[in-house]
Design an enzyme around this catalytic site. Structure first.
Site: not given
Ligand code: ADQ
Length: 533
Positions: A156, A365
């Protein structure tokens, strides 16, 4: 075929619990329900003694098999090797990479224990799908115990070039364990190229077209950009703004008619939060005409707070936001608000839709789902603008965003200004292109595509074919946009709205309707305006 998913963390649903919309967990659960299946992993809890054996719990067509870790295992496998060595290394941050031999030993031991406990639960026709960097050696451990099933891996987060990965002690042993998989899925072609580069430079494996070949196996390496439930998230945003739920009123209420720039991330150094706050400060300094007229809302719930680098980041973001607010704020205007809590999907969708600019500027990312959520949540008639880091995997698909280098504070500051000043037609054109791409490669496409390639239903030669762009949501002109976002209202408000509509109907395109409404004193009727308290 039965599907077996293995991931570091598994949340067993409560009896009768309704699953929240969107997200990877939901997509995996629905794939498991479709095929019938087993989900195996760590419960997130610790216990005094290591688990001996596990009895899966059944919920509908899905069984859950979870184990607790001992505190020592949590420290070495999870906090130590996974999050203080692999996480920074994979994000190209060698300076933060902290390697300790006992952590690596703990990481291997937990992977061995996962394999030992999983083997008795497997059936001959199972297809096994393993997720993420915590579990890289798991397939090799399963093969050592005689498992011959198809096994796939999805990574991921980014995978760095061989020169960076090779700095990790035991990097050759770790990366060569990847050849036990039949399919290695990466977020982008760049990540796929990097792992192939690492496998050919650091191990004896050789490359044959899209495959990595060893004496035992041919492993297909392929990019599968992960998506979100675009249509579901769009609907959530519409209903959230209409319902004007409490968190949205409380957070966007104090904005009055001001514009909103939003950032949403876990509090993690890979997300570039401190650099983003600095860029917003520079934007206000370089364009003083925007002072008092726009605010940044940064939502950043702390994660992994028992890792020292994360505690330091928490302190730093408070310090920078405090300094900028003190230097630039007015008695009736706070330029930056940092909110450190998790919100429901519905509240997040509402915030995105309210915001004229989505600021997604990670230093690195894998994909970044926030970029996709921000676009999915926009009002097709009056969309906001996405500012996106070129180092997010999402930038490979989302070229119609304003693409920036997050290390260049000036460039990010200027992109905020460009986004805020962008004419409506240009915003719509960019939004439609972005939406059609993310809707075509949504989370349902991602899961079914990965599984079709893993099970051989799609041949390797066509594995990288992407679907054609999807249809964009229907536009209805400014009037429909207003109706779609207006909160449910009382009869008196409805009659006030009718008279205000006269103002709107005489307004021109672009920013004019927004200004005229604001002058008419009813920001509630603006497409993206905050609801009055
Ligand atoms: P993450 O590093 O967790 O995932 P991301 O892809 O941005 O990063 O996903 C974060 C998720 O958490 C999003 O769905 C977002 O809405 C949710 N989120 C963030 N802050 C929040 C809050 N305050 N309240 C509720 N929800 C919140 C890892 C990798 C990424 C990759 C994903 C999926 O680092 O690059 O996209 O896995 O493969």
């Amino acid at each position: 075929m039965r599907l077996v998913v293995v991931s570091n963390r598994v949340t067993v649903p409560e009896k009768g619990e309704k699953v929240a919309a969107g997200g990877l967990a939901v997509a995996l659960r629905s794939a498991l329900e479709k095929h019938g299946g087993l989900w195996f992993g760590w419960s997130g809890a610790t216990a005094a003694e290591p688990a001996g054996e596990i009895t899966p719990q059944r919920h509908g067509k899905v069984s859950y098999a979870v184990i607790d870790l001992t505190e020592a295992e949590r420290q070495s496998y999870y906090l130590g090797f996974s999050n203080r060595a692999l996480w920074p290394l994979m994000h190209y941050r060698l300076g933060l990479t902290e390697f300790q031999r006992p952590d690596y030993a703990g990481y291997l031991a937990v992977n061995r224990r996962f394999a030992r406990l999983l083997v008795p639960l497997l059936q001959p026709d199972d297809v096994i799908w393993i997720h993420d960097y915590h579990l890289i050696p798991l397939a090799a451990e399963l093969r050592r115990r005689g498992v011959t099933n198809r096994i796939g891996y999805f990574h991921h987060i980014p995978w760095p070039p061989a020169e960076v990965f090779g700095a990790l002690p035991f990097s050759s042993t770790l990366i060569s364990s990847m050849t036990a998989y039949d399919l290695i899925g990466m977020q982008t072609q760049k990540d796929a190229d990097n792992i192939v580069d690492g496998l050919t430079k650091l191990t004896a494996a050789r490359r044959e077209e899209r495959f990595i070949v060893t004496q035992q196996r041919r492993t297909l390496v392929q990019a599968f950009p992960i998506g979100i439930d675009v249509e579901g998230f769009r609907k959530l945003a519409v209903s959230s703004v209409r319902a004007a739920t409490q968190p949205i009123r409380a957070t966007t209420g104090p904005l009055g008619g001001r514009k909103l720039v939003i950032g949403v991330d876990r509090l993690d150094y890979s997300k570039g939060i401190v650099q983003r706050l600095e860029a917003f400060g520079l934007f206000l300094r370089s364009h003083p005409e925007y002072r008092g007229d726009v605010g940044l809302l940064q939502i950043a719930p702390p994660s992994r707070s028992d890792v020292p680098e994360y505690a330091e980041l928490d302190r730093q973001s408070d310090e920078v936001a405090g300094r900028l607010n003190a230097a630039l704020g007015e008695f009736d205007w706070t330029p930056i608000r940092v909110v450190k809590k998790a919100y429901s999907r519905s509240a997040l969708a509402g915030f995105y839709r309210r915001a004229q600019v989505g600021l997604v500027t990670p230093m690195r990312d894998g994909m970044n789902l926030v970029a996709k959520e921000y676009v999915a949540a926009q009002n097709p008639d009056d969309p906001g603008v996405l500012v996106l880091s070129r180092f997010a995997g999402a930038a490979q698909q989302m070229g119609e965003a304003l693409i920036v280098n997050p290390y260049d504070t000036h460039e990010v500051a200027e992109a905020i200004r460009t986004a805020l000043a962008m004419p409506r037609q240009e915003r719509i054109r960019r939004f439609e292109r972005l939406y059609s791409v993310i809707a075509a490669t949504d989370i349902a496409w991602w899961t079914s595509r990965y599984l079709a390639v893993l099970t051989g239903k799609v041949p390797a030669e066509s594995a990288d074919e992407l679907p054609p762009p999807a249809r964009v949501p229907r536009r209805g002109g400014p009037r429909r946009a207003v109706a779609e976002d207006a909160p449910a209202e009382k009869p008196a408000a409805a009659s006030r709205r009718r008279s205000l509509r006269l103002v709107k109907d005489s307004a021109g395109e672009d920013e004019a309707p927004r200004r005229k409404f604001a002058q008419a004193g009813n920001p509630a009727l603006l497409p993206n305006a905050p609801t009055p308290r």
